[in-house]
Design an enzyme around this catalytic site. Structure first.
Site, PDB file in Angstrom:
ATOM      1  CB  SER A 174      -0.940  -0.029   1.208  1.00  0.00           C
ATOM      2  OG  SER A 174      -1.801   1.092   1.231  1.00  0.00           O
ATOM      3  CE1 TYR A 188      -0.641   5.213  -4.984  1.00  0.00           C
ATOM      4  CE2 TYR A 188      -0.208   6.694  -3.147  1.00  0.00           C
ATOM      5  CZ  TYR A 188       0.102   5.557  -3.863  1.00  0.00           C
ATOM      6  OH  TYR A 188       1.139   4.758  -3.465  1.00  0.00           O
ATOM      7  CE  LYS A 192      -1.065   1.943  -3.598  1.00  0.00           C
ATOM      8  NZ  LYS A 192      -0.498   0.625  -3.958  1.00  0.00           N
TER       9      LYS A 192
END
Length: 331
Positions: A174, A188, A192
């Site tokens: 991650s 983003y 994650k």
């Protein structure tokens, strides 16, 4: 007298807790002769993970899209092999975000070449940095496809074999932006964060099969991907990222492997990584009594310290806005 009794009771409870964890904690995986499959293994953290694996005696499969990069990476990884008589590096080119059947076929091919997968490392991913209104819907979709659904596809392809062998490790790479939302990372960070929920749920399902999941949260790492990302990264994001610093792929790889082999759920690098993992441990699985006690007794102070980080980040963002406003007025 009363305090003495309380102390004895606490000591006994801690001793019992330690013994319980000693019994239920996962046994360390032996890498010698095992099969490690790594997605996104042609560069950056993925390649560093592959090098670390062969150094410890494992056979390695690296998956990526670019065949030329795969071949170049294979040569470099092979130069670090511990025993050339028995170790092998296998490569296969596939887009893990596309047809799940094609991904399964690639994983099956790797298992035929190097045997059952002992450790699966879902490393493939990329970052898009930009203000929310400047980030297109297509970029959001791409982040979800690559950073989340790609890992789902590969894990689904490998999980049956791991269950049949009654053991294994599954690692998801991650980011610290998968623990805390950061300016410029609306797409983003979301992708994650999705990995975290998937990993916690999956761990509950696979634990009876002696399979343990590791969530790794590396900080900014000196990779070609980061260099490309920095070309379009907002100034606010750069200044916030500078707070943590830059780490080498090899340091990240060593940390991830140590934690994965020991079955730890949360894996971090550096002091800031420890702080974030402690603060975000929540309902995450605990496999170490030492880690559990540390999280219990330090979470409050970590929450306090993190407020100063957030205050600092707000100041950075506010300063950048004032500078931008000033330039607009003067132009």
């Amino acid at each position: 007298m009363f305090l003495y009794v309380i102390f004895i009771v606490i000591f006994i409870l801690l001793a019992l807790l330690y013994l319980v964890f000693k019994i239920i904690s996962p046994k360390c995986v032996e890498l010698q002769g095992s099969h490690v499959l790594i997605t996104g293994g042609s560069s950056g953290i993925g390649k560093a993970l592959a090098i670390e694996a062969v150094k410890q005696g494992a056979n390695v499969t690296i998956i990526a899209r670019n065949e030329k990069k795969l071949e170049d990476a294979k040569k470099e990884i092979e130069s670090h092999i511990k025993d050339r008589a028995i170790q092998r590096v296998f490569t296969t080119s596939v887009d893990i975000t596309k047809d799940a059947d094609i991904v399964k076929e690639a994983v099956n091919k790797a298992e035929k070449e190097l045997g059952p997968i002992t450790i699966l490392i879902n490393n493939a991913g990329s970052a898009v940095a930009g203000r929310f209104e400047e980030t297109s819907s297509q970029q959001f979709q791409r982040m979800i496809e690559l950073n989340f659904l790609g890992s789902v596809n590969v894990t689904k392809a490998a999980i049956k074999g791991m269950k049949e062998n009654n053991g294994g490790r599954i690692v998801f790479i991650s980011s610290q932006a998968g623990q805390v939302g950061v300016f410029g990372y609306t797409a983003y960070s979301a992708s994650k964060f999705a990995l975290r929920g998937f990993a916690e749920s999956l761990q509950m399902e696979v634990k009876p099969y002696n399979i343990y999941v590791t969530m790794a949260f590396p900080p900014d790492t000196d990779t070609p991907g980061l260099a490309e990302e920095n070309k379009s990264k907002p100034r606010e994001t750069i200044l916030i990222s500078d707070t943590v610093g830059l780490f080498s792929p090899s340091d990240v790889a060593k940390s991830v492997f140590t934690d994965a082999m020991n079955g730890k759920f949360l894996s971090y690098v550096g002091m800031d990584g420890w702080l974030l993992c402690t603060l975000s441990s929540g309902m995450s699985p605990a496999t170490s009594v030492v880690d559990l006690l540390q999280q219990i007794f330090t979470m409050g102070i970590c929450r306090f310290v993190c407020q100063f980080y957030l205050f600092h980040f707000d100041r950075i963002i506010g300063k950048c806005k004032r500078e931008k406003d000033s330039k607009m007025k003067s132009s």
